[in-house]
Write an enzyme that holds these catalytic residues in place. Structure first.
Site, PDB file in Angstrom:
ATOM      1  N   LYS A 110      13.170  -1.614   3.036  1.00 52.83           N
ATOM      2  CA  LYS A 110      13.227  -0.381   2.260  1.00 52.83           C
ATOM      3  C   LYS A 110      13.421   0.808   3.198  1.00 52.83           C
ATOM      4  CE  LYS A 110       9.046   1.944   1.798  1.00 52.83           C
ATOM      5  NZ  LYS A 110       8.266   1.994   2.979  1.00 52.83           N
ATOM      6  N   LYS A 166      -8.977   4.075   3.018  1.00 52.73           N
ATOM      7  CA  LYS A 166      -7.799   3.262   2.691  1.00 52.73           C
ATOM      8  C   LYS A 166      -8.224   2.235   1.639  1.00 52.73           C
ATOM      9  CE  LYS A 166      -4.158   0.217   4.430  1.00 52.73           C
ATOM     10  NZ  LYS A 166      -3.072   0.684   3.599  1.00 52.73           N
ATOM     11  N   HIS A 200       6.501  -0.053  -3.636  1.00 52.49           N
ATOM     12  CA  HIS A 200       5.216  -0.738  -3.781  1.00 52.49           C
ATOM     13  C   HIS A 200       4.506  -0.425  -5.111  1.00 52.49           C
ATOM     14  CE1 HIS A 200       6.138  -1.243   0.341  1.00 52.49           C
ATOM     15  NE2 HIS A 200       5.548  -0.178   0.812  1.00 52.49           N
TER      16      HIS A 200
HETATM   17  C1  BG6 Z   1       4.936   1.277   4.059  1.00 55.96           C
HETATM   18  C2  BG6 Z   1       5.075   2.764   4.070  1.00 55.96           C
HETATM   19  O1  BG6 Z   1       5.949   0.689   3.289  1.00 55.96           O
HETATM   20  O2  BG6 Z   1       3.680   0.927   3.511  1.00 55.96           O
HETATM   21  C3  BG6 Z   1       3.957   3.390   4.878  1.00 55.96           C
HETATM   22  O3  BG6 Z   1       6.328   3.117   4.640  1.00 55.96           O
HETATM   23  C4  BG6 Z   1       2.620   2.931   4.366  1.00 55.96           C
HETATM   24  O4  BG6 Z   1       4.037   4.805   4.842  1.00 55.96           O
HETATM   25  C5  BG6 Z   1       2.587   1.408   4.273  1.00 55.96           C
HETATM   26  O5  BG6 Z   1       1.645   3.372   5.293  1.00 55.96           O
HETATM   27  C6  BG6 Z   1       1.318   0.948   3.596  1.00 55.96           C
HETATM   28  O6  BG6 Z   1       1.265  -0.445   3.675  1.00 55.96           O
HETATM   29  P1  BG6 Z   1      -0.104  -1.224   3.717  1.00 55.96           P
HETATM   30  O7  BG6 Z   1       0.287  -2.668   3.737  1.00 55.96           O
HETATM   31  O8  BG6 Z   1      -0.834  -0.773   4.948  1.00 55.96           O
HETATM   32  O9  BG6 Z   1      -0.841  -0.818   2.464  1.00 55.96           O
END
Ligand code: BG6
Length: 519
Positions: A186, A383, A278
């Protein structure tokens, strides 16, 4: 209610012990994939971050766990001039840096690593590469099967695809011997128009079954589990609709800021970076109907129907449906962090959103009137990635006299990060002489009764490419539908000139802009 709450509400927890499974097979066998056919994996962008942090570690882990085809070759390609030894050292250091270097297994893995410097706009470079790949096939038995992984900035997708095609490395080879697959990271386009254009250039040289558009969220174990949870249990589906569900929250909050990706992020912002891919996939998995078979085409058909049913945002009342924000200074884990506009490489007047909350509706029989809240942002307090199904309140409370007007409604949380678990919140009686209710959580932790290795999302993605299984990849029609849903709001926010009014600033380390409570 506060849709940000992590849903613990001071409730007590009951853990469900997973019963020793009686499945007729050993669950440990689930980790190992079928072995794909011998092949060569060509990585364009081999000197970049993605290769060092994700791709080579994933390939190495697969190798260590006997998940790679036999034989296989990995060819790193990049513009940088370096020899094979230098490339191997670089990859070895990359594995060391994330503590996954296994010294016993490294030498044999390194034997299969090659490096070629290429000029992405030079046809000769690709003709040479083609000859080199043929040589590898002869020497190592990789049978002409190739995966071309574009770990590149998106501006390079069209020229590289064209060069591959013109060098005869695309679909022309399909009837010959061996297969070709192209893996595209992406963002797939930056709006509807560019996504359609990109697809046209891909389509000139590769057929749809050869194209693997990655969304690493789909390969997360807990995300794959959403469909199993919904459709391998009889008790959830009857209540999975507007009659019982009040709202759905899909949250992907991050503590990280823009990091070293200013160039990309300034152009993308949170809507392109997280929502177009996502968040939309999490929405589709939560809302889709059951396909008749668990099979790539049918699963992706059902997702497409969700995207087709999204109610367009009312542009004139956008602020009732979307809040955009950008992080200001603040603290993360008690450390001061700069504002987005102060980050290296970011325009000091930038209007790029780093946070969005959207309220959207799916216009179909199952979901009519149920709001879906999608929230994602950088530099938030924690997070967390999770989907919360908020059920309706009990229709009548006979406990009103003793307990007041409301009783917390049931909530089902599908935890993706950090808690990989399924949690159901419900009410029970608090022990004691007085009638008191308490909220309790019934938890299933995803790794319960399982101690074996766990596949990282990129390992799963690579296995599926090697097997030619497109279930966990985007199909072009869905990409286009999502862009047509999001492009009008991107246009509205980016071009109408009043964007600074639309953008709310929020303190780093908070839960986002204040205005989110209004939608
Ligand atoms: C990525 C984005 O696709 O997904 C990032 O470009 C983001 O900005 C990341 O931090 C988040 O992924 P995960 O797996 O850490 O939730």
């Amino acid at each position: 209610m506060n849709h940000h709450d992590k849903n613990n509400y001071g409730s007590q927890s009951i853990t469900i012990k997973a019963k020793a499974p009686d499945l007729g097979f050993d669950p440990e066998d689930c980790i190992g994939a079928e072995h794909g056919e011998p092949c060569t994996i060509v990585i364009f962008g081999a000197t970049g971050d993605l290769t060092a942090r994700k791709l080579v570690p994933a390939l190495f882990n697969l190798y260590v766990n006997d998940g790679m085809p036999d034989p296989f070759q990995i060819v790193g390609c990049g513009r940088t001039n370096m020899n094979e030894l230098q490339f191997k050292d670089r990859m070895k250091n990359a594995l060391g840096a994330i503590n996954i270097l296994n010294h016993t297994k490294w030498p044999a893995f390194a034997d299969a690593l090659r490096y070629r410097s290429v000029d992405y706009e030079q046809p000769d470079s690709f003709l040479n590469l083609s000859e080199f790949l043929k040589d590898l096939d002869k020497k190592h038995g990789t049978r002409g099967n190739r995966i071309f992984y574009l770990a590149l900035p998106p501006t390079l997708y069209p020229p590289v695809i064209q060069m591959l095609g013109q060098a005869g490395l695309g679909n022309e080879r399909e009837n010959d011997n061996g297969w070709s697959r192209v893996v595209i990271e992406k963002p797939f386009g930056r709006d509807l128009k560019t996504a359609v254009e990109l697809n046209q250039s891909v389509g000139k040289y590769f057929k749809e079954h050869q194209v693997f558009r990655i969304d690493h969220y789909l390969a997360k174990e807990t995300v794959q589990n959403i469909l199993m949870f919904r459709f391998a249990n009889a008790i959830f589906e009857p209540i999975w609709n507007r009659r019982y569900i009040d709202h759905v929250n899909i949250l992907a909050s991050e503590t990280l800021g823009v990091e070293h990706r200013a160039g990309y992020y300034e152009q993308a912002g949170v809507i392109r970076d997280m929502f177009q891919n996502h968040m939309m996939q999490l929405l589709a998995l939560t809302a889709m109907e059951a396909p008749s078979q668990f099979e790539p085409y049918r699963v992706r058909d059902e997702k497409l129907k969700v995207f087709r049913s999204l109610r367009p945002f009312p542009i004139e009342k956008l602020q009732e449906h979307i809040v955009l924000g950008q992080y200001d200074r603040g603290e993360i884990d008690e450390n001061p962090v700069p504002a987005y506009r102060e980050e290296p490489g970011i325009n000091p007047d930038s209007l790029t959103p780093t946070y969005a909350k959207m309220k959207l509706f799916i216009d179909n029989w199952r979901w009519q009137g149920v709001p879906f809240y999608l929230i994602s942002g950088k530099r938030l307090v924690e997070k967390i990635t999770q989907i919360v199904i908020g059920f309706k309140e009990v229709p009548h409370t006979m406990f009103r006299k003793t307990l007041g007007e409301t009783i917390d409604a049931n909530r089902l949380t599908l935890g993706i990060y950090p808690d990989e678990k399924v949690t159901l919140l419900f009410q029970t009686k608090n022990p004691g002489a007085r009638v008191c209710l308490r909220s309790v959580n019934m938890d299933f932790s995803y790794h319960q009764n399982y101690t074996g290795p766990v596949l990282d999302a990129y390992e799963k993605v690579l296995i599926d490419c090697m097997l030619g299984d497109q279930m966990l990849f985007w199909r072009q029609d869905s990409i286009e539908h999502c862009w047509s849903f999001l492009t009008p709001i991107l246009n509205e926010c980016e071009t109408c000139g009043n964007r600074s009014e639309t953008l709310q600033f929020y303190e780093s380390g908070s839960w986002g802009p204040q205005a989110v409570e209004n939608i």
